[in-house]
Design an enzyme around this catalytic site. Structure first.
Site, mmCIF file in Angstrom:
data_model
loop_
_atom_site.group_PDB
_atom_site.id
_atom_site.type_symbol
_atom_site.label_atom_id
_atom_site.label_comp_id
_atom_site.label_asym_id
_atom_site.label_seq_id
_atom_site.Cartn_x
_atom_site.Cartn_y
_atom_site.Cartn_z
ATOM 1 N N LYS A 195 0.826 -1.209 0.000
ATOM 2 C CA LYS A 195 0.000 0.000 0.000
ATOM 3 C C LYS A 195 0.858 1.256 0.000
ATOM 4 C CE LYS A 195 -2.094 -0.877 3.878
ATOM 5 N NZ LYS A 195 -1.448 -2.131 4.312
ATOM 6 N N ARG A 211 -8.904 1.738 9.371
ATOM 7 C CA ARG A 211 -8.542 0.371 9.725
ATOM 8 C C ARG A 211 -9.628 -0.286 10.547
ATOM 9 N NH1 ARG A 211 -2.664 1.183 9.315
ATOM 10 N NH2 ARG A 211 -1.568 -0.785 9.592
ATOM 11 N N ARG A 266 11.625 -6.594 4.466
ATOM 12 C CA ARG A 266 11.525 -5.195 4.876
ATOM 13 C C ARG A 266 12.149 -5.004 6.249
ATOM 14 N NH1 ARG A 266 5.729 -2.293 5.042
ATOM 15 N NH2 ARG A 266 5.533 -3.042 7.163
ATOM 16 N N ARG A 321 12.515 -1.632 10.964
ATOM 17 C CA ARG A 321 11.311 -1.137 11.632
ATOM 18 C C ARG A 321 11.065 -1.992 12.852
ATOM 19 N NH1 ARG A 321 5.956 0.126 8.161
ATOM 20 N NH2 ARG A 321 5.020 -0.933 9.939
ATOM 21 N N ARG A 352 -0.002 -8.346 13.756
ATOM 22 C CA ARG A 352 -0.601 -7.328 12.871
ATOM 23 C C ARG A 352 -1.522 -7.966 11.834
ATOM 24 N NH1 ARG A 352 4.737 -5.279 11.545
ATOM 25 N NH2 ARG A 352 3.914 -4.224 9.725
HETATM 26 P P1 ADP Z 1 1.529 -1.790 8.292
HETATM 27 O O1 ADP Z 1 2.804 -2.105 7.607
HETATM 28 O O2 ADP Z 1 1.220 -2.755 9.404
HETATM 29 O O3 ADP Z 1 0.386 -1.571 7.363
HETATM 30 P P2 ADP Z 1 1.531 1.046 9.102
HETATM 31 O O4 ADP Z 1 2.811 1.727 8.851
HETATM 32 O O5 ADP Z 1 0.369 1.415 8.255
HETATM 33 O O6 ADP Z 1 1.841 -0.508 9.095
HETATM 34 O O7 ADP Z 1 1.084 1.243 10.634
HETATM 35 C C1 ADP Z 1 1.948 0.926 11.694
HETATM 36 C C2 ADP Z 1 1.202 0.994 13.026
HETATM 37 O O8 ADP Z 1 0.639 2.314 13.206
HETATM 38 C C3 ADP Z 1 0.020 0.053 13.179
HETATM 39 O O9 ADP Z 1 0.422 -1.261 13.542
HETATM 40 C C4 ADP Z 1 -0.790 0.764 14.267
HETATM 41 O O10 ADP Z 1 -0.235 0.572 15.537
HETATM 42 C C5 ADP Z 1 -0.611 2.238 13.899
HETATM 43 N N1 ADP Z 1 -1.692 2.728 12.997
HETATM 44 C C6 ADP Z 1 -1.531 3.190 11.734
HETATM 45 N N2 ADP Z 1 -2.716 3.538 11.181
HETATM 46 C C7 ADP Z 1 -3.661 3.276 12.119
HETATM 47 C C8 ADP Z 1 -5.080 3.399 12.171
HETATM 48 N N3 ADP Z 1 -5.781 3.850 11.112
HETATM 49 N N4 ADP Z 1 -5.723 3.028 13.298
HETATM 50 C C9 ADP Z 1 -5.048 2.563 14.361
HETATM 51 N N5 ADP Z 1 -3.716 2.425 14.391
HETATM 52 C C10 ADP Z 1 -3.019 2.757 13.288
#
Ligand code: ADP
Length: 208
Positions: free
Chosen positions: A13, A88, A127, A133, A144
């Site tokens: 994404k 989400r 990654r 990360r 996750r």
């Molecule tokens: P991923 O690679 O898991 O898609 P992101 O970079 O989008 O990771 O998000 C990392 C973390 O940030 C999530 O695991 C969560 O803790 C937090 N987060 C991001 N967006 C949201 C959201 N819309 N609602 C709740 N928590 C979020």
């Protein structure tokens, strides 16, 4: 263009969000990136978010919703946005819909990135090694994915009912996936499809 990107962690994404935002001259709003920046600079929001990020749990809805509603009111979002990582949960999607309905600027599409779990693990392990990360350990990745299945997957039905869902086969190289997305968006029915700028990624490829 107002898009939301849905899909499990590792589906690509973030990569596609950057490319789509550039293509449509829209703002790229990645909630995970915003939270990581806030954590790194030790802001009050970052202090709230840190434990959730580290464990792979979702930051509470009120916190995320307030942050995103503020972010999409900024001038760079006037021409549209690509939301990567939001919504989400169903509560987040409802809050976004309420806001966009009130403004008379509905979403153009919710892109759902489809990909198998085995491929996700392969990508996320890579990654983790490349980006360091803190939430890309195998245990957190597993968690996750569970959070995605439980909280975020229901959004597929939510957007399907609303008619905005566009399914994207997320397996393939980056350019191929971008090309698929632009093609699918171009085929969408409705007046908005006509507003699509010519697709640079599909130029000269005689899209069908
Ligand atoms: P991923 O690679 O898991 O898609 P992101 O970079 O989008 O990771 O998000 C990392 C973390 O940030 C999530 O695991 C969560 O803790 C937090 N987060 C991001 N967006 C949201 C959201 N819309 N609602 C709740 N928590 C979020």
């Amino acid at each position: 263009m107002r898009l939301v990107l849905l899909g499990p962690p590792g589906a690509g994404k973030g990569t596609q969000a950057v490319r789509l935002a550039e293509h449509f001259d829209s703002a790229d709003v990645a909630t995970g990136d915003i939270f990581r920046e806030q954590v790194a600079s030790g802001t009050p929001l970052g202090r709230i978010a840190k434990a959730y990020l580290d464990s792979g749990d979702l930051v509470p809805d009120q916190v995320v919703i307030a942050m995103v509603m503020e972010r999409i009111s900024e001038p760079d979002c006037a021409n549209g946005f690509v939301l990567d990582g939001f919504p989400r949960t169903v509560a987040q999607a409802e809050a976004l819909d309420r806001r966009l309905d009130a403004a008379g600027t509905p979403l153009d599409a919710a892109l759902f990135f489809e990909i198998e779990e085995r491929e996700l693990f392969r990508r996320l392990a890579g990654r983790s090694a490349a980006l360091h990360r803190s939430d890309d350990t195998e245990q957190t990745i597993r968690h996750r994915l569970e959070v995605f299945a439980q909280k975020t997957r229901p959004l597929v039905n939510y957007y399907e009912r609303g008619g905005a869902l566009v399914r994207i086969d997320a397996v393939g190289d980056v350019e191929e996936v971008t090309r698929r997305i632009l093609e699918q968006l171009g085929q969408m029915a409705g007046p908005r499809a006509a507003q699509l700028p010519p697709s640079r990624a599909t130029e000269g490829q005689g899209s069908t």
